[in-house]
Write an enzyme that holds these catalytic residues in place. Structure first.
Site, PDB file in Angstrom:
ATOM      1  N   ASP A 110       1.263  -1.064  -0.081  1.00 35.93           N
ATOM      2  CA  ASP A 110       0.198   0.085  -0.289  1.00 35.93           C
ATOM      3  C   ASP A 110       1.171   1.062   0.529  1.00 35.93           C
ATOM      4  O   ASP A 110       0.803   2.219  -0.329  1.00 35.93           O
ATOM      5  CB  ASP A 110      -0.593   0.489   0.883  1.00 35.93           C
ATOM      6  CG  ASP A 110      -2.072  -1.273   1.625  1.00 35.93           C
ATOM      7  OD1 ASP A 110      -1.811  -1.554   0.009  1.00 35.93           O
ATOM      8  OD2 ASP A 110      -2.602  -1.073   2.469  1.00 35.93           O
ATOM      9  N   ASP A 120      13.454  11.374  12.324  1.00 37.81           N
ATOM     10  CA  ASP A 120      13.546  11.853  14.184  1.00 37.81           C
ATOM     11  C   ASP A 120      12.770  12.829  14.458  1.00 37.81           C
ATOM     12  O   ASP A 120      12.871  12.418  15.986  1.00 37.81           O
ATOM     13  CB  ASP A 120      14.826  11.467  14.223  1.00 37.81           C
ATOM     14  CG  ASP A 120      15.612  13.454  13.456  1.00 37.81           C
ATOM     15  OD1 ASP A 120      16.880  13.930  14.214  1.00 37.81           O
ATOM     16  OD2 ASP A 120      15.490  13.654  12.578  1.00 37.81           O
ATOM     17  N   ASP A 160       4.018   3.988  -2.160  1.00 37.13           N
ATOM     18  CA  ASP A 160       4.256   3.769  -3.376  1.00 37.13           C
ATOM     19  C   ASP A 160       5.536   4.598  -3.131  1.00 37.13           C
ATOM     20  O   ASP A 160       6.422   4.832  -4.374  1.00 37.13           O
ATOM     21  CB  ASP A 160       3.427   4.434  -4.674  1.00 37.13           C
ATOM     22  CG  ASP A 160       1.671   3.473  -4.294  1.00 37.13           C
ATOM     23  OD1 ASP A 160       1.594   2.582  -4.734  1.00 37.13           O
ATOM     24  OD2 ASP A 160       1.076   4.019  -4.595  1.00 37.13           O
ATOM     25  N   LYS A 216       9.522  21.832   7.352  1.00 41.53           N
ATOM     26  CA  LYS A 216       8.937  20.851   7.286  1.00 41.53           C
ATOM     27  C   LYS A 216       7.715  20.811   8.544  1.00 41.53           C
ATOM     28  O   LYS A 216       7.066  20.424   8.191  1.00 41.53           O
ATOM     29  CB  LYS A 216       9.684  19.840   7.388  1.00 41.53           C
ATOM     30  CG  LYS A 216      10.727  19.008   6.299  1.00 41.53           C
ATOM     31  CD  LYS A 216      10.935  17.941   6.277  1.00 41.53           C
ATOM     32  CE  LYS A 216      11.990  17.948   7.905  1.00 41.53           C
ATOM     33  NZ  LYS A 216      13.133  16.337   7.453  1.00 41.53           N
TER      34      LYS A 216
END
Length: 226
Positions: free
Chosen positions: A9, A174, A11, A149
């Site tokens: 499941d 992390d 990709d 991020k």
């Protein structure tokens, strides 16, 4: 306990660099030891005073793009940050079996992207020391988008430039705050890293399942391939 991932499941695999594929010891040593010492020498103050001055400054920028920006710190601290990183570049090291995991991902045919908050100059230095680039379809720095991020806008920019289905993607990092940001974006499969710095021991990854070693993931992935 082995990590059970539904590889059929998945990709796309998105991987952090520092503390995930690379030992975080280099970065921790730079920011917590090497830089304070050089700052003290540059400004003619004690090491203790340097840490007292730097601590609030670091705290104010944690989680922001400026925290990861070499240009910002070079100007802010009046120090040659790029050159200073090269002084201890021998500490840059791959985490055990991370390259085997990358090879297994390539063998599996997954799309793989490196997504890091590291400044492009930091990324280049590490790629000089560790041959990571051949394993990835894309190498992406959050500085390319202007958002770290931790920021939701990073994920929207990433999805526009490197289209992927969050529901069929695995992200390993992390940083727990970054993982929570990815979860809010809808990335279905998330893993933390138990011991990002080899000198500091394991830590609590709270609500996230964590990678203890890459070899277990390699075996699981190769078992699916076979």
């Amino acid at each position: 306990m082995p990590i059970a991932l539904p590889w059929s499941d998945i990709d796309t695999v998105l991987l952090d660099m520092d503390g995930t594929l690379l030992d975080l010891h280099f970065d921790n040593h730079f920011w917590l030891d090497h830089l304070p010492q050089r700052y003290a020498e540059r400004h003619g103050i004690s090491r203790t005073m340097a840490e007292l001055e730097l601590g609030p400054l670091f705290h104010a920028h944690a989680g922001k793009l400026t925290w990861y920006c070499l240009d910002f710190w070079t100007k802010e601290l009046d120090l040659p940050i790029r050159e200073m990183k090269r002084e201890i570049a021998d500490l840059i090291a791959l985490r055990p079996d991370a390259d085997r995991f990358l090879a297994a991902l390539r063998q599996s045919g997954k799309r793989v992207a490196l997504i890091t908050n590291a400044h492009r100059d930091s990324l280049s230095l590490k790629l000089e020391r560790i041959e990571l680039a051949p394993w990835f379809d894309r190498l992406i720095s959050s500085h390319d988008y202007g958002f770290p991020k931790e920021d939701a806008q990073f994920w929207h920019a990433l999805e526009r430039e490197f289209p992927f289905d969050p529901a069929r993607s695995l992200f390993i990092d992390d940083s727990l705050s970054v993982l929570r940001s990815a979860r809010r974006h809808g990335i279905a499969h998330l893993l933390a890293v138990r011991e990002p710095d080899s000198r500091r021991g394991a830590r609590d990854t709270e609500e996230f399942e964590a990678v203890d070693d890459w070899l277990a993931l390699v075996h699981a992935l190769e078992g699916r391939i076979d």
